[in-house]
Design a protein around this motif. Structure first.
Motif, short mmCIF file in Angstrom:
data_model
loop_
_atom_site.label_atom_id
_atom_site.label_comp_id
_atom_site.label_asym_id
_atom_site.label_seq_id
_atom_site.Cartn_x
_atom_site.Cartn_y
_atom_site.Cartn_z
N GLN A 1 0.86 -1.18 0.00
CA GLN A 1 0.00 0.00 0.00
C GLN A 1 0.90 1.24 0.00
OE1 GLN A 1 -2.11 -0.72 3.66
NE2 GLN A 1 -3.73 -1.91 2.67
N GLU B 1 -0.97 -5.44 2.94
CA GLU B 1 -2.12 -6.23 3.34
C GLU B 1 -1.78 -7.71 3.17
OE1 GLU B 1 -6.85 -7.12 2.28
OE2 GLU B 1 -5.74 -5.59 1.14
N LYS C 1 -11.64 1.95 3.05
CA LYS C 1 -11.17 1.32 1.82
C LYS C 1 -12.29 1.32 0.79
CE LYS C 1 -8.02 -1.79 1.91
NZ LYS C 1 -7.25 -3.04 1.97
N ILE D 1 -8.22 4.86 1.24
CA ILE D 1 -7.39 4.10 0.31
C ILE D 1 -8.28 3.47 -0.75
CG2 ILE D 1 -7.48 2.03 1.76
CD1 ILE D 1 -4.63 1.39 0.81
N GLU E 1 -8.76 0.49 -3.53
CA GLU E 1 -8.27 -0.85 -3.86
C GLU E 1 -8.44 -1.11 -5.35
OE1 GLU E 1 -8.97 -3.98 -0.49
OE2 GLU E 1 -10.88 -3.00 -0.88
N GLN F 1 -3.76 1.03 -3.44
CA GLN F 1 -3.40 -0.38 -3.40
C GLN F 1 -3.88 -1.00 -4.70
OE1 GLN F 1 -4.73 -2.50 0.11
NE2 GLN F 1 -4.53 -4.50 -0.86
#
Length: 580
Positions: free
Chosen positions: A347, A358, A500, A534, A536, A556
């Motif tokens: 990340q 992660e 997320k 964040i 994904e 990420q």
């Protein structure tokens, strides 16, 4: 004896699970025989019979010289009867001691054996001792009974709880006893709570529980039944003593029929129905996790049909294809053989500085190929193994990251996923403490990812667990935000550090202005709530540029880093430190 005979079925079952282990009758007989032998020897010595001496270190020792010691052995036997055998042991011991008085007094008067006078006082003191022990043991047993009742009883309905149900299942499986597990859900119960309030809803649950408890206790269904409340409006019924599948259906229909009677709460009439899904041991499953999962699958199927028939027996086609069965076997093998492993996906912040990793569970196929998580994670959730997967990843990733920190001094964050099932376990907090202790990882370098649905499913318990996690210093992330039951009221109570955004939103983000604004709104919402955000699944350069533009904090995805084995992750950390 009548008290035990009249004891209700559910209570008898609980007693069988939780009361202290009974000592064998053989031990009782052996103690009595030892005492009788001891008494006969003492009696012989008291009337002048002198048996052969015993040899000790080559020297003859007359038994008369150790009469006191022999007598004390008898008193020890008396005390052991009271300690090990409770009420029966107490009255047996008391009777023996009282019967001794005429014999001892006769010996003193008839045989003029004044040496027995201390024995009289010894018996009196022994009687006092066993009375004290008996009263004390009764008080301890009463306290243990109260503690037991609290541990195995649902406080609202008075029925056994999930723990008691699980204990009974384990006991029945251990004994190889045939039974059926029925998962029950009250139809439309959320509507009762919404329209009439939680207090009325609780009264409905109590009345339903009482009706079903009466059936189980009286045995009116013709089978040996155990009913428990496991969660909200969900109950479990365990049926034994049936002779065929028809017998199972007959019992379930009996429980269903008592719901047909009108139920009046606070002046309002309710007509309640319930859905029943069941599975059998051992024909459908051979462990408790699978039984629960299969009964739940049958329950979900019958509720989805919304038909007049509310009862369904589990069949494999409800849950499993041949491939699913194969994957479940691979998961169980990986857990049993400890071959489950993990990859780490990096990340980054928007300046491409490494934030952490992660940890992602991985399983290899028989040919060495890695199974897709999209394939084995849903299966693990369905068959009740997801918490075991979580635990294995926590343990292995924690140890690796602790060692990495010791080598490099890195302050990067390890992020791990916790399923709802895992988080709601009573020992979750203890597990986190053990993880930090065994890995040597500081709490501030561990982050737990949980889905927002946990606050919908069990808000009060979840919030307590989350607050305990935060109190330890562990970070919290809300995973897959926007895919579940997003609610501002829940988010405002959710003491998280990170939000997320799910990959599905990132994939569509540049497809339309509306999709882009939706992601932007999530980021703004996260910032308002005090969360970092964040994204994904970032794979394309244009996605990265858009996220920078609308204020995302962290990235990420494949664009900057695919999931990698721990050796590559370690090298990445070393390179990052060297470039600072």
């Amino acid at each position: 004896m009548k008290k035990n005979k009249d004891k209700k079925t559910i209570q008898k079952t609980l007693d069988g699970l939780t009361l202290s282990q009974k000592y064998s009758k053989l031990l009782f007989v052996l103690i009595l025989l030892f005492y009788i032998v001891d008494f006969v020897v003492c009696r012989m010595l008291s009337v002048g019979v002198n048996p052969p001496p015993i040899m000790l270190a080559g020297q003859p020792i007359p038994l008369g010289a150790i009469t006191g010691a022999i007598s004390n052995l008898g008193n020890i036997c008396i005390i052991l009867l009271v300690v090990f055998f409770g009420e029966v042991g107490f009255y047996t011991a008391l009777g023996i001691l009282l019967l001794q008085f005429p014999i001892v007094i006769q010996s003193i008067i008839v045989h003029h054996n004044l040496s027995n006078i201390p024995g009289v006082f010894g018996n009196i003191l022994t009687i006092l001792a066993i009375i004290i022990i008996y009263i004390r043991n009764n008080k301890v047993n009463e306290y243990q009974t109260r503690m037991r009742d609290q541990a195995v009883t649902d406080r609202l309905t008075g029925l056994p709880n999930r723990f008691a149900c699980s204990e009974l299942l384990d006991s029945l499986i251990k004994r190889g006893e045939k039974f059926a597990l029925v998962h029950i859900d009250i139809n439309g119960f959320k509507g009762i709570n919404s329209t009439m309030g939680y207090e009325s809803g609780n009264k409905v649950l109590i009345e339903i529980a009482q009706r079903w408890k009466n059936i189980a206790d009286t045995g009116s269904a013709g089978t040996l039944d155990f009913v428990a409340r496991v969660n909200g409006d969900e109950y479990v019924l365990i049926i034994r003593g049936y002779h065929s599948k028809t017998g199972i259906m007959k019992t379930i229909k009996h429980y269903e029929s008592v719901l047909g009677d009108r139920l009046t709460i606070d002046g309002c009439d309710f007509f309640i129905t319930a859905s029943f899904g069941y599975a059998e041991y051992p024909s459908d499953a051979k462990n408790s996790d699978s039984l629960f999962s299969y009964a739940d699958a049958a329950l979900s199927e019958i509720k989805a049909h919304k038909s007049s028939n509310h009862i369904l027996h589990f069949t494999p086609d409800l849950l499993k294809t041949e491939r699913t069965l194969e994957i479940e076997g691979k998961i169980r093998d990986a857990l049993k053989n400890d071959t489950l492993f993990f990859y780490l996906q990096p990340q980054y912040d928007m300046s491409h500085k490494l934030r952490g990793f992660e940890a992602l569970a991985r399983i290899r196929d028989t040919d060495g190929q890695i199974l897709s998580p999209a394939e084995f994670i849903p299966v693990a959730e369905k068959v009740g193994l997801i918490d075991k997967l979580d635990t294995a990843v926590f343990r292995k990733a924690g140890i690796f990251f602790g060692e990495l920190r010791a080598k490099t001094g890195t302050s990067l964050i390890l992020s791990v996923n916790a399923s709802v099932r895992h988080l709601m376990k009573n020992d979750f907090i203890d597990e986190m403490k053990d993880l930090l202790r065994s890995s040597g990882l500081p709490a501030e370098q561990l982050e737990i990812e949980i889905t927002e649905s946990i606050m919908i499913d069990s808000a009060e318990k979840a919030l307590q667990c989350i607050n305990d996690i935060r109190a330890m210093g562990i970070k919290l992330a809300i995973d897959d935000f926007g895919t579940g039951y997003s609610s501002l009221s829940y988010l405002s109570n959710f003491p998280a550090d990170l939000l997320k955004i799910d990959k599905s939103f990132i994939d569509k983000m540049n497809g339309s202005d509306k999709a882009k604004k939706y992601v932007e709104a999530i980021i703004s919402l996260g910032h308002i709530m005090g969360f970092e955000v964040i994204s994904e699944g970032v794979e394309e350069q244009d996605q990265l540029e858009t996220l920078k533009e609308i204020g995302c904090d962290l990235i990420q995805g494949y664009i900057w880093g695919r999931p990698m084995p721990q050796e590559d992750a370690e090298q990445l950390v070393i390179d990052e430190l060297n470039n600072q």
